[in-house]
Design an enzyme around this catalytic site. Structure first.
Site, PDB file in Angstrom:
ATOM      1  CB  CYS A 271     -31.426   8.441 -19.828  1.00 49.46           C
ATOM      2  SG  CYS A 271     -29.842   8.986 -19.180  1.00 49.46           S
TER       3      CYS A 271
ATOM      4  CE1 TYR B  74     -30.663  16.481 -20.241  1.00 47.79           C
ATOM      5  CE2 TYR B  74     -28.901  15.936 -21.780  1.00 47.79           C
ATOM      6  CZ  TYR B  74     -30.050  15.585 -21.091  1.00 47.79           C
ATOM      7  OH  TYR B  74     -30.593  14.335 -21.258  1.00 47.79           O
TER       8      TYR B  74
HETATM    9  N1  GSH Z   1     -23.379  11.524 -14.856  1.00 48.56           N
HETATM   10  C1  GSH Z   1     -24.451  10.703 -15.114  1.00 48.56           C
HETATM   11  C2  GSH Z   1     -25.652  11.511 -15.582  1.00 48.56           C
HETATM   12  C3  GSH Z   1     -26.880  10.666 -15.703  1.00 48.56           C
HETATM   13  C4  GSH Z   1     -28.140  11.524 -15.800  1.00 48.56           C
HETATM   14  O1  GSH Z   1     -28.096  12.754 -15.691  1.00 48.56           O
HETATM   15  N2  GSH Z   1     -29.288  10.864 -16.004  1.00 48.56           N
HETATM   16  C5  GSH Z   1     -30.548  11.587 -16.042  1.00 48.56           C
HETATM   17  C6  GSH Z   1     -31.423  11.107 -17.185  1.00 48.56           C
HETATM   18  S1  GSH Z   1     -30.868  11.598 -18.760  1.00 48.56           S
HETATM   19  C7  GSH Z   1     -31.347  11.263 -14.807  1.00 48.56           C
HETATM   20  O2  GSH Z   1     -31.486  10.119 -14.434  1.00 48.56           O
HETATM   21  N3  GSH Z   1     -31.896  12.293 -14.174  1.00 48.56           N
HETATM   22  C8  GSH Z   1     -32.729  12.143 -13.020  1.00 48.56           C
HETATM   23  C9  GSH Z   1     -32.910  13.440 -12.308  1.00 48.56           C
HETATM   24  O3  GSH Z   1     -32.372  14.455 -12.772  1.00 48.56           O
HETATM   25  O4  GSH Z   1     -33.571  13.435 -11.287  1.00 48.56           O
HETATM   26  C10 GSH Z   1     -24.010   9.682 -16.137  1.00 48.56           C
HETATM   27  O5  GSH Z   1     -23.483  10.076 -17.199  1.00 48.56           O
HETATM   28  O6  GSH Z   1     -24.153   8.503 -15.883  1.00 48.56           O
END
Ligand code: GSH
Length: 362
Positions: free
Chosen positions: A86, A229
């Site tokens: 990530c 994205y």
């Molecule tokens: N706003 C968050 C975004 C974090 C994020 O989107 N992480 C993704 C991985 S790249 C995630 O864990 N996604 C899990 C999901 O969509 O269920 C940050 O910048 O900390």
């Protein structure tokens, strides 16, 4: 862009405010039928027009140097849960490493490929391996014995209905999530821990550069960090085309800046560079193919390509990049984009090879 949420009984409404078009408050209003129980995964974050729309993070507390605060700085008290895959989590890990916080803040990475997080529903998300040897780079949860990141959110709050994202900054003492927003976690790591950081003098958000860093962060987030994205998760041609246009305008702008100076804000590394780096290091290996960002490869931008190698070679940074986890995650966790989970073999770039960026140093 700032998103405001209005929670009604049946739907969520988001008004997107584009600060670039000052005054145009209701740029777009999206009715979120599919988000009526809140998004459970990035794959669900879709507007009716087929554009990807990221929801905001929920836990927004701060660790502070103030000993009387709810979350005071204490060596050994906090833990960072990440996925090496990530980019948002990786920027937190980058800070942890380059600020010299490894002894003060422990961290654990989950497995790269999303799995079912519960038998009782269909949710797919981040899970921990059962043993240290199951998945190199990933480890079982050392604190709570959780099987998934979802379990951590459920331990922290019984009423949580948001996404189960990484990074998670965890408080071992109060057994809760302090913060799950990477842009805020990196600011805490930059300043609040300076009393115990091994590299306290490295300031990636110095006061004289703050306005410039904030301005750069904004268009890089919109066009590049979140832009890839928007390209990859678009479900209609129009939103994809618009995202690609914004992405390459922003990349061209970066190329121009970096053809005249070593880093985005001049000749010192700053927060803006770390935030750009985590997206660029994934660009040719993943986004160009998986997210259809193939109008031009990073390797075709001479300044950007050398710049990524330069940042990669900054002490501590290379250990935050696990390309195996990165590739296995993206190609293996989004069946709607890559149904068979085939991982492309190339391009296998060596970011530790020589670069030409030292010519800018005085
Ligand atoms: N706003 C968050 C975004 C974090 C994020 O989107 N992480 C993704 C991985 S790249 C995630 O864990 N996604 C899990 C999901 O969509 O269920 C940050 O910048 O900390």
């Amino acid at each position: 862009m700032i998103c405001f949420f209005h929670k009604s009984h049946k739907s969520h409404i988001i008004a997107a405010f584009d600060s670039k078009k000052k005054g145009s408050f209701t740029l777009s209003i999206y009715s979120f039928k599919r988000l009526s129980q809140m998004a459970r995964s990035a794959l669900d974050e879709m507007s009716d027009s087929g554009a990807f729309l990221r929801t905001a993070s929920t836990f927004r507390n701060s660790i502070s140097r103030d000993p009387n605060s709810q979350f005071p700085v204490e060596s050994g008290r906090y833990h960072l849960y990440i996925s090496y895959a990530c980019p948002w989590a990786s920027r937190c890990l980058a800070y942890l490493k380059i600020k010299g916080l490894e002894k003060a803040i422990s961290f654990t990475s989950v497995k790269p490929i999303w799995e079912r997080t519960k038998q009782s529903d269909e949710h797919m998300g981040w899970v921990f391996p059962a043993s240290d040897t199951e998945e190199p780079g990933a480890e079982p949860d050392p604190l709570n014995g959780a099987k998934s990141i979802r379990e951590l959110y459920e331990l922290a709050s019984t009423s949580y209905t948001g996404k189960y994202t990484v990074p998670v900054l965890w408080d071992k003492k109060l057994k809760t999530v302090v913060n799950n927003e990477s842009s805020e976690i990196i600011r805490m790591f930059n300043t609040e821990f300076n009393g115990i950081a091994e590299n306290a003098s490295l300031d990636l958000y110095p006061s004289h550069l703050r306005a410039q860093i904030d301005e750069i962060n904004e268009w890089i987030y919109i066009g590049i960090n979140n832009g890839v994205y928007k390209c990859g998760f678009a479900k209609k041609q129009g939103p994809y085309d618009e995202a690609v246009k914004q992405l390459y305008e922003a990349l061209d702008k970066c190329e121009e800046i970096l053809s005249n100076q070593r880093y985005l804000c001049g000749n010192m590394l700053s927060e803006a560079d770390i935030r750009l780096f985590v997206t660029l290091i994934r660009f040719d290996e993943v986004y160009a193919v998986h997210f259809k960002c193939n109008k031009k490869l990073l390797r075709e931008y001479p300044s950007l390509f050398n710049y990524v190698k330069d940042v990669f070679q900054f002490p501590g940074m290379s250990s935050t990049v696990n390309m195996e986890h990165i590739k296995r995650h993206y190609y293996g966790s989004h069946p709607s984009i890559n149904p068979f989970g085939i991982i492309p073999q190339g391009p296998d770039i060596d970011y530790s090879s020589p670069h030409d960026r030292e010519r800018f140093s005085s």
